[in-house]
Structure formats: C-alpha cells, structure tokens
Scaffold this active site. Sequence first.
Site, PDB file in Angstrom:
ATOM      1  N   HIS A  34       0.820  -1.213   0.000  1.00 13.00           N
ATOM      2  CA  HIS A  34       0.000   0.000   0.000  1.00 13.00           C
ATOM      3  C   HIS A  34       0.848   1.254   0.000  1.00 13.00           C
ATOM      4  O   HIS A  34       0.345   2.342  -0.273  1.00 13.00           O
ATOM      5  CB  HIS A  34      -0.916   0.031   1.235  1.00 13.00           C
ATOM      6  CG  HIS A  34      -1.878  -1.104   1.279  1.00 13.00           C
ATOM      7  ND1 HIS A  34      -1.923  -2.004   2.326  1.00 13.00           N
ATOM      8  CD2 HIS A  34      -2.817  -1.515   0.407  1.00 13.00           C
ATOM      9  CE1 HIS A  34      -2.860  -2.900   2.102  1.00 13.00           C
ATOM     10  NE2 HIS A  34      -3.414  -2.631   0.930  1.00 13.00           N
TER      11      HIS A  34
ATOM     12  N   HIS B 285      -8.264   4.460   3.866  1.00 16.93           N
ATOM     13  CA  HIS B 285      -7.415   3.381   3.347  1.00 16.93           C
ATOM     14  C   HIS B 285      -5.940   3.777   3.457  1.00 16.93           C
ATOM     15  O   HIS B 285      -5.572   4.920   3.163  1.00 16.93           O
ATOM     16  CB  HIS B 285      -7.770   3.096   1.890  1.00 16.93           C
ATOM     17  CG  HIS B 285      -7.256   1.785   1.396  1.00 16.93           C
ATOM     18  ND1 HIS B 285      -5.956   1.617   0.972  1.00 16.93           N
ATOM     19  CD2 HIS B 285      -7.852   0.566   1.261  1.00 16.93           C
ATOM     20  CE1 HIS B 285      -5.772   0.364   0.594  1.00 16.93           C
ATOM     21  NE2 HIS B 285      -6.914  -0.298   0.758  1.00 16.93           N
TER      22      HIS B 285
ATOM     23  N   GLU C 249      -3.412   3.122   1.603  1.00 14.53           N
ATOM     24  CA  GLU C 249      -2.828   3.575   0.335  1.00 14.53           C
ATOM     25  C   GLU C 249      -3.113   5.058   0.127  1.00 14.53           C
ATOM     26  O   GLU C 249      -2.223   5.826  -0.254  1.00 14.53           O
ATOM     27  CB  GLU C 249      -3.393   2.773  -0.834  1.00 14.53           C
ATOM     28  CG  GLU C 249      -2.869   3.248  -2.198  1.00 14.53           C
ATOM     29  CD  GLU C 249      -3.580   2.592  -3.355  1.00 14.53           C
ATOM     30  OE1 GLU C 249      -3.949   1.410  -3.228  1.00 14.53           O
ATOM     31  OE2 GLU C 249      -3.761   3.263  -4.399  1.00 14.53           O
TER      32      GLU C 249
ATOM     33  N   SER D 267     -10.416  -5.687   2.292  1.00 17.88           N
ATOM     34  CA  SER D 267      -9.703  -5.398   1.042  1.00 17.88           C
ATOM     35  C   SER D 267     -10.563  -4.531   0.137  1.00 17.88           C
ATOM     36  O   SER D 267     -11.667  -4.932  -0.263  1.00 17.88           O
ATOM     37  CB  SER D 267      -9.346  -6.704   0.320  1.00 17.88           C
ATOM     38  OG  SER D 267      -8.930  -6.457  -0.997  1.00 17.88           O
TER      39      SER D 267
END
Length: 704
Positions: A71, A121, A123, A215
């Site tokens: 990520h 998230h 990322e 996910s």
Amino acid sequence: MRIIVAAHAGFCFGVKRAVHLAEEAAESHAVYSLGPLIHNPREIERLSSKVGVLDTLADAEPESLVVIRSHGAGPEVYAEAKRRKLEVIDATCPFVKRVQQAAKHLYEQGFQVVIVGEAAHPEVAGIKSWTGGTAWVVGSAAEVEQLPPAAKIGVVAQTTQTGENFAAVLGALMAQGSEVVYEDTICRATKERQQAAARLAQKVDLMLIIGGRNSANTKKLQQICQASGTPSLLIEGAAELSADLFDGVSSVGVCAGASTPEWIIEEVVVKMTENNEVNEVMEQEVKPEEVQEETKAPEVKRNFAEEMSFALSAEVKPVKAEKPAEPERTLEQMGDDVSFEEFFNHGIKDIHRGLCVQGTVVQVRDTELLVDIGSKSEGILPSNQLLPDEAEHITEKFHVGDKFDVIVIRKENKEGYPVLSKRMVDMVQLWDKLAEAKENGEIVTGKIVEAVKGGVLMDVGIRGFVPYSQIDTRFVDDVKGYIGQELSAKVIECDKEKNRLLLSTKAVKLEEQQKKQEALWAEIAEGQTRRGTVSRLTNFGAFIDLGGVDGLLHVSQMAWFRINHPSDVLKEGDEIEVYVLGVDAEKKKISLGLKQLIPNPWTLAAEKYPVGSVVNVTVMRTAPFGAFAQLEPGVEGLIHISQLAKNRVEKTEDVVTPGQKVDVKVLSIDPEAKRLSLSIKELLDDKEAADEGPAEEVVYATQD
C-alpha cells in the site's frame, strides 16, 4: 454444476512481490511489516510465523528489518525509519508508487490535488502524505459538492478504484468551473480483474468473490458483480460455503481480489467439488475482442500481403562477406567462350524473397509502380506497399527515374513479375527514427486521423495511439474536434516487434507550458501592466492567462462600480490589459486588477457635480433611511428620506423605486470620502418659488 474461475484472479504483481520480499528476508532476519502486509486475514495468519506486524515504527527495535507494504507510505515514514536506524525493504507496489509520484508532481506544480478513493485506506493516506497532507480525498461525485473552490485541480485515483467512479468524479470537478488535469492511476491488474469479473458475472447463476472483507479491491469486485444483477457473495474462505448455497445453481463464477493467494482459491473450488455434483471446472476464456484497456494501443489489422511484409522485415539483415567478392567478369573478359545463358543473364541479380535492393522507377501507374531492380523483368510495387500518403497521391509523389530501396516480398506473381515493397523499408527506418526520438525526448509531428476506443490514432508515418489521458492537459470528453489536426507529440512507448507505438500530445503541451511559466515567473513583478486572455469566469472573479500562468482578477478589482457577476464585464477569450497587484512566487499566486488602469470617477466628481447643480440620476437601491442613486458608473449619492419630498415620508419605496430616473439637486460632495448628498425636496422648493414669481405690492387707500 459448472465452475468457471475468472481469467484474472488472485495475487496481483504488487502483492506477490511484497509477500516474496518479506518471505525471502525472513529466511535470514527477523522481519516486521508496518501494518498488515496485505488485506487478507488468512494469508496474514499464514505469514505470522515469519513476519511480525508493527503498528508504529516506535515499536521496532533499532536495526530491525521493516517492510513497507504494497500500500506504500508517506515520506515521513522513510525519514523516521532512517532516524531510528531501521533497515527498510520497500515493497510498495509500483502502481502505487506511480500514484504517489503523480500526486507529488501535481502538488509541486501548484495544483490542488484531489485523490479519488477511500479516505481511511492506508494507500490513500500514503498518497496524501506526498502532497504535504494538503490533498483532498473524495469517494464519489456527490462528495465533490462539499469541496471548497480551487483554481487548479490535479486528480489521481486510488489504484483499486473503478473507471466509472473516477470518470464521474472528474465530471463533477469540471462542472465546478475549475481547471482540471488528471492522471489515470487505476492499476492495470485491478482493471483486468474488474473486467474479467464483470464479463463472467453475466454468464453464470452465482458469483463467489474470494478475499478479505477489509480489502478495497475485493469489495469493488463484489459491487461490480452485483451491478450485473447476478447474486454475488463475498467469502474469505471455503469454511463459509453452506450446503444449500448451490441449490438450483447450474453455473458458478469464481473471482478473487488482488490480495487473495492461489491456495485459498483452490481450497474454495475443491470444497465445491466435494459437496456438489460438478461436471466441469474451467478457467474463463478471454477473447481478444473482449479485452478493453484504455492505455493499450489497438492492434493494427493487416491484409495477407502486409502480414508477409511485416514478417519479412525482421528477416532483412545486412550480410557481411567473409572475403571481398570477386568482381563480375565483363563480356570482353569472357571472350569467345561466353555461352548464350551467360550472355543473357549477365548483370542480372539473383532475385529471392527478402532481397533488399535499390530500384529505379520506369513507369508510374494509377495503382502501382513498375521498378527496375536489375532482374530479368521489372518488379511490381503495388500501392499497398507504399506509405499511406504516397499511395493516395501516387502520380504526384513518384516520377520516372526516382531511385529508392525496396524489398522483394514475392519472387514472382502470376505474371512472372517480382512483387516489391517500399513501405517495409520505410517502416524499418521510421521505427528506428521513432525509437531514437523516444530515447532523446524529441518531438514528432503528425495528423490525428481516427477516434478509437480509449483515445485517437495519430499518423506520424506509422499510426500511433494517443490515449485520452495523453491528448491534452485538460480533461477530454469529446475527441471529434481533434480529428484532422496536425499536432506535435512525444513518443512514450516504441516497440517495433509488437507494432506498439504510444504517443503523447499532452507531454509537448506540458513542456511548452513549463517553459512559458518559468519565463513568466522570472520577469513578472508587482506594478506591471500585462496583457492576458480571459481563460475562465467564476462567481468570484476571472482567471487571466498571462502566458502559461493564470492570475486571479477578483470581481472587486474589475471596476470602480459594483459588479454583480464577472460576466457583466468580461467573457472567456477576451484579451485585456491588467495591472499586477501582487505576486507570490512561493505559492504560485498572482493577483490582478483592472480598475487600476481606469481613472477613478471620484477624482472629477467635484468638478462635474458642484453643489447646487441639478443632475438626472438612476435609483439603484432603497433603504429605510433613503435611496442610493447613481450619477454615473462608480459615483453614487444618497437621497436621505427627509429629502425625498416636502411632506413626511414613511417608507422610501412610497416615493422612489430601484431603476427609476429622477432629477436631484446636489447638496454636498466629499470626493475623498466618496460621499454625495442629494435632494428631490430642494428641487420642489425651487420650482414652487419660481412658479409664484415676485410678491405683489399691496396699496391701501387712505382718506384725507
């Protein structure tokens, strides 16, 4: 029951790489990952004996080996690791790294970065860090409405986003009137999985999506499958399969997120075959025409002759002789013993397929050329073996006596003539020139000839593909206007073997824009008068293109009088002169003014409107204490409620209304304070006095 596994399922390259790096390092070191290595609880459990998990770098022992997961992370993480003397294995997915660099570049270019993705998230958090924490994160087009205005917006996407959502957010941003540029940073592996899942979901009765519920890309797959109308179930493993799940189901599709290992997919498939009557297990068949990838140049279709020519081009190589060839004997040297065959064939080349030779045009026809190549008979050069422009204007481009290299593609046609190709020779040379242009960063020019899926085709001698994202610095939603245009481009990919040529006209424009910006920032200064073009209007002002850099002309700086909207004064495309009020090179901001170049009407007001003068004015607005009237644009005065009429006035609107024109008398004027006192009442008094005239003398009679 039939089980079909999606063509693209399981670990993507980035995840596979991260797991491999971590396991390889764990063979000889104690290894930790900063946060869970991937978003799959079962795989994390399998790796737990090899790779520990850290919540923060503060938990790591000095000189520990720490893996930055796929990520990615922000620059502050690398700095902290260095400060703590930790050895870092950077397993950031290359696609994520690309997003980070794109966001960083946009931020450094002065754009307000917008990330399309999930704010929580990891990322997205990492990408945001590369913008100094200034990026805005939106998850959908609806969230765009909550963003504050920004002059220049640069958009990137979380790698697991869908193309539809990314496009919707771009559309919403552009609707706000901002300058929007973007980089399509959706991962190719993500696109492949999403496309494969969408196709498969339309062909089966039930879809199983395997992956971690934490996910992002796995959840996206479920949403895509559900959108097809097919029942779609997200599971983390075979244990979640119930006995009655497949009742009445004749076909099951299986897809998996990029964080799902192959062993979990196999476990699910085996479990289904154990508990159900399965007559076929197969992988999804993907037909070439079903693959849709915007960044991939479309395949070039060739006819049989072209296929042969293309194949032969790889075979044509210069041949170096081991020793100098003996010179051919002349007829005089042969003497009297020359045979008829030797005499007839003297000077005639041995013609074979693949021979590259210089030819001379001996005849120009409408659809072909007759070319002397030194053989028994001339060669035929058909128009389809010329470059497109040459074939279209064959009688104009070629003349008897022209010399050029050709390749023999057939030794003889039905009439016994060799068939030649000039295009093959030119194409080899063109590919070499284009490869050199890519290597040196040179610019090529060509014409946009056709719109195709995902972009346009550009003819630079060879047809190259320009994706939508590489056409312009701004978002392009309709390419029709580009067809037929001659444009400059940079070569971003050149692969002769795969017949793949990717071009970018955007890169040239960005380079030109960068040069203009650098020149302007070097010379612009407060107090200058510069010429510019109105590039965009907003509610609060206008953006003026000064030559690669936009400056803001605020609505308050457009005129000495009140303006309701910039469109009252300007329109897009207007060329105007503006005054530079301020320059902030660090923040890349320029403030402009227009009224500074126009005389302030108050400077002449005392002379034009002396006390006692009568003026026809327009009532602009009313207030409880009177009315404001305009003598000329930029000069307003107050008619106090006590000066509206001779009698007492209860409401201003009982006497005057906005838009009404009335005569007033100037009672007082203060140009420095920009104040004018006006009166209707005084005019009425003056008029009455004039109507009555001088008072009559009364004479009384007296008696003596």
